[in-house]
Design an enzyme around this catalytic site. Sequence first.
Site, PDB file in Angstrom:
ATOM      1  N   LYS A 107     -10.130   0.168  -2.803  1.00 31.62           N
ATOM      2  CA  LYS A 107     -10.356   0.081  -0.765  1.00 31.62           C
ATOM      3  C   LYS A 107     -10.451   1.115  -0.441  1.00 31.62           C
ATOM      4  O   LYS A 107      -9.478   2.173   0.024  1.00 31.62           O
ATOM      5  CB  LYS A 107      -8.688  -0.243  -0.283  1.00 31.62           C
ATOM      6  CG  LYS A 107      -8.572  -0.952   0.935  1.00 31.62           C
ATOM      7  CD  LYS A 107      -7.594  -1.183   1.354  1.00 31.62           C
ATOM      8  CE  LYS A 107      -6.822  -1.528   2.660  1.00 31.62           C
ATOM      9  NZ  LYS A 107      -5.770  -2.284   3.056  1.00 31.62           N
ATOM     10  N   LYS A 136      -6.975   3.398  -3.237  1.00 31.62           N
ATOM     11  CA  LYS A 136      -7.432   3.183  -1.725  1.00 31.62           C
ATOM     12  C   LYS A 136      -7.958   5.173  -1.358  1.00 31.62           C
ATOM     13  O   LYS A 136      -6.833   5.699  -1.645  1.00 31.62           O
ATOM     14  CB  LYS A 136      -6.446   2.614  -1.358  1.00 31.62           C
ATOM     15  CG  LYS A 136      -6.773   2.599   0.775  1.00 31.62           C
ATOM     16  CD  LYS A 136      -5.360   2.008   0.961  1.00 31.62           C
ATOM     17  CE  LYS A 136      -5.640   2.010   2.894  1.00 31.62           C
ATOM     18  NZ  LYS A 136      -3.808   1.477   3.255  1.00 31.62           N
ATOM     19  N   ASP A 142       0.687  -1.021  -0.054  1.00 30.39           N
ATOM     20  CA  ASP A 142      -0.312  -0.231  -0.159  1.00 30.39           C
ATOM     21  C   ASP A 142       0.940   1.131   0.374  1.00 30.39           C
ATOM     22  O   ASP A 142       1.202   1.563   1.469  1.00 30.39           O
ATOM     23  CB  ASP A 142      -1.287   0.154   1.330  1.00 30.39           C
ATOM     24  CG  ASP A 142      -2.206  -0.907   1.308  1.00 30.39           C
ATOM     25  OD1 ASP A 142      -1.865  -1.974   0.570  1.00 30.39           O
ATOM     26  OD2 ASP A 142      -3.476  -0.730   1.642  1.00 30.39           O
TER      27      ASP A 142
END
Length: 312
Positions: free
Chosen positions: A248, A212, A149
């Site tokens: 996400k 995300k 991430d």
Amino acid sequence: MAQAPVLPRGFELPLEPRLPRIGSVDQVAVEERAADLSRRSIKRESKLFALDLAVRMMDLTTLEGADTPGKVAALSSKAMRPDPSDLTVPPVAAVCVYPNLVPHALERVGDSGVKVASVATAFPSGQSPLDIKVAEAARVAELGAHEVDMVIDRGAFLSGNYAKVYDEVRRVKEAVGDAHLKVILETGELGSYDAVRKASLVAIAGGADFIKTSTGKITPAATLPVTLCMLEVIRDVHDETGLVIGMKPAGGIRTAKQSVQYLCLLHETLGPDWMTPDLFRFGASSLLNDLLMQRQKLATGRYSGPDYVTVD
């Protein structure tokens, strides 16, 4: 509906030709639609399915300065068996930790199928030189993380230097190899839905497997309207190119009711093909306990308290 085609790894969506055609986001429309979808009610059987799906979609996360190998081991055990008293509860998708704790998480999850994700690229600020970011991402992949991430450089983005953001995503994508790359926009710092849409497109163009919302370190983090805005980017890119990108939302999602609202948003925007942990994740720490308590309520007809679920 057949599975949407996935373009080869390394495919890059041309960026410059699309920037003039991004358009603007209708703020009133996106907020009203998100609010309407959040009020959808579902029946008992569908709710149980949604609760289990939310569990399976979770990146169970600990990103604190006080994290220890023991805490990560306990969290990983919970990820594999969220409710030791009920073996019908599915495992979560992944545990998300800091880079130095990746080996401890990998040791505990073993071959259970639970993935190990790690943050990288000067999380949460993204304020480091590119060579350091790339080296950190590569090291995380070398340690064995299944997923990385990364955070974008919001300073560069807000300065209008989209090419720098694009290049960082592309370089990190190359550095992590086969690891899945999730690109964190930190939408609470971007200032508008138009900026969120543009940042989403830049991240996808650079090679993101997922986009995300947030690091979870600032407020606001994930919201329904922002998530809808990003889902619509994913839909538009898929319609134009066939590229399949995951989503996400992370930060501030703490209740089962909220998770069901996000799943309604996902279903109505991208359809059933995206209703899978392969394409949608929740970044959360406290959400899991509420999902377990709501699941127990459906099974027994009685509400349980926090003492009836394991401590994170």
